[in-house]
Design a protein around this motif. Structure first.
Motif, PDB file in Angstrom:
ATOM      1  N   THR A 176       0.856  -1.194   0.000  1.00  0.00           N
ATOM      2  CA  THR A 176       0.000   0.000   0.000  1.00  0.00           C
ATOM      3  C   THR A 176       0.885   1.234   0.000  1.00  0.00           C
ATOM      4  OG1 THR A 176      -0.071  -0.042   2.414  1.00  0.00           O
ATOM      5  CG2 THR A 176      -1.850  -1.179   1.247  1.00  0.00           C
ATOM      6  N   GLY A 178       2.646   4.516   1.114  1.00  0.00           N
ATOM      7  CA  GLY A 178       3.063   4.998   2.419  1.00  0.00           C
ATOM      8  C   GLY A 178       2.513   6.388   2.707  1.00  0.00           C
ATOM      9  N   THR A 179       2.785   6.871   3.913  1.00  0.00           N
ATOM     10  CA  THR A 179       2.350   8.206   4.325  1.00  0.00           C
ATOM     11  C   THR A 179       3.508   9.170   4.154  1.00  0.00           C
ATOM     12  OG1 THR A 179       0.868   7.235   5.957  1.00  0.00           O
ATOM     13  CG2 THR A 179       1.428   9.564   6.243  1.00  0.00           C
ATOM     14  N   ILE A 180       3.260  10.242   3.453  1.00  0.00           N
ATOM     15  CA  ILE A 180       4.279  11.269   3.246  1.00  0.00           C
ATOM     16  C   ILE A 180       4.005  12.413   4.205  1.00  0.00           C
ATOM     17  CG2 ILE A 180       5.257  12.925   1.611  1.00  0.00           C
ATOM     18  CD1 ILE A 180       4.498  10.962  -0.622  1.00  0.00           C
ATOM     19  N   VAL A 181       5.021  12.775   4.962  1.00  0.00           N
ATOM     20  CA  VAL A 181       4.904  13.882   5.908  1.00  0.00           C
ATOM     21  C   VAL A 181       5.772  15.023   5.405  1.00  0.00           C
ATOM     22  CG1 VAL A 181       5.304  14.646   8.273  1.00  0.00           C
ATOM     23  CG2 VAL A 181       4.496  12.319   7.843  1.00  0.00           C
ATOM     24  N   ARG A 190       4.949  15.153  13.943  1.00  0.00           N
ATOM     25  CA  ARG A 190       4.105  14.192  13.224  1.00  0.00           C
ATOM     26  C   ARG A 190       4.842  12.869  13.004  1.00  0.00           C
ATOM     27  NH1 ARG A 190       1.603  16.872   8.046  1.00  0.00           N
ATOM     28  NH2 ARG A 190       0.633  14.810   7.953  1.00  0.00           N
ATOM     29  N   PHE A 194       3.748   9.236  14.455  1.00  0.00           N
ATOM     30  CA  PHE A 194       3.611   8.051  13.600  1.00  0.00           C
ATOM     31  C   PHE A 194       4.414   6.875  14.166  1.00  0.00           C
ATOM     32  CE2 PHE A 194       5.390   5.405  10.210  1.00  0.00           C
ATOM     33  CZ  PHE A 194       4.231   4.910   9.640  1.00  0.00           C
ATOM     34  N   GLN A 198       3.025   3.236  15.734  1.00  0.00           N
ATOM     35  CA  GLN A 198       3.429   1.919  15.238  1.00  0.00           C
ATOM     36  C   GLN A 198       4.230   1.130  16.284  1.00  0.00           C
ATOM     37  OE1 GLN A 198       2.503   0.750  12.136  1.00  0.00           O
ATOM     38  NE2 GLN A 198       1.259   2.623  12.087  1.00  0.00           N
TER      39      GLN A 198
END
Length: 201
Positions: A176, A178-181, A190, A194, A198
């Motif tokens: 999937t 990923g999350t971009i910060v 942030r 994260f 996790q």
């Protein structure tokens, strides 16, 4: 050169013969299908004993199970010393000597022959078949053996004799996104949130 497996295993034999091996043995039997390391080591031990040996040289791991334990199990079955994961090997008189490279140090190891050794991919430069070698390999003897020749029962190898069997397998789920910060002043907070979410920190 000795190989165990179906007809396509003969390709490995032909390559080895074309690169300098004098003769080969191919163990092929329908009852070998599904053999684990215990069954494979039994077949190799019986074949090696039948053909005679001074030094058995193995790779570091197979491309299927990648366990890397077959040389040790084979040495135990043969009742001879093992010197494994060598990146350098030499034989002089009745002794095999080698270097095993670890993360922080290298060891010099030796054993009396007969013995079993396994080598890493650092043990020498890759060799490739030449046209002359390929043509010469066609005249070199390849002995074929089956379980009966080795006096091994069908229940000792294959799925019937396997100590470990994979009952089922599932395809790995697709990755999937990923999350971009983006760091707009709050990036560090942030990121920490994260990682904490996790349970990495």
């Amino acid at each position: 050169v000795l190989t165990v497996g179906p007809e396509d295993a003969k390709d490995a034999l032909r390559k080895a013969l074309s690169m300098g091996a004098d003769k080969a043995v191919h163990v092929e039997d329908d009852d070998l299908h599904g053999s684990d390391v215990m069954g494979t080591s039994l077949v190799l031990a019986k074949a090696v004993e039948k053909t005679g040996y001074d030094l058995v040289i193995c790779g570091m791991a197979s491309t299927d199970g990648t366990m890397g334990v077959l040389p040790a199990v084979l040495a135990e079955r043969l009742g001879v010393p093992q010197v494994t994961l060598l990146s350098e090997v030499s034989v002089e008189g009745g002794t095999v000597t080698g270097r095993r490279d670890g993360d922080t140090a290298s060891e010099r190891l030796e054993a009396s022959l007969p013995a079993v050794v396994s080598v890493t991919d650092q043990s020498g430069e890759a060799r490739y078949p030449s046209f002359k070698g390929i043509m010469a390999a066609k005249k070199k003897p390849v002995q074929s053996l089956d379980l009966e020749d080795l006096e091994i029962g069908a229940d000792e190898v294959g799925l019937a004799g396997a100590w470990t069997v994979v009952d089922s397998a599932a395809q790995r789920p697709a990755r999937t996104a990923g999350t971009i910060v983006k760091d707009e002043g709050e990036g560090g907070r942030r990121l920490a949130e994260f990682l904490a979410g996790q349970k990495f920190i």
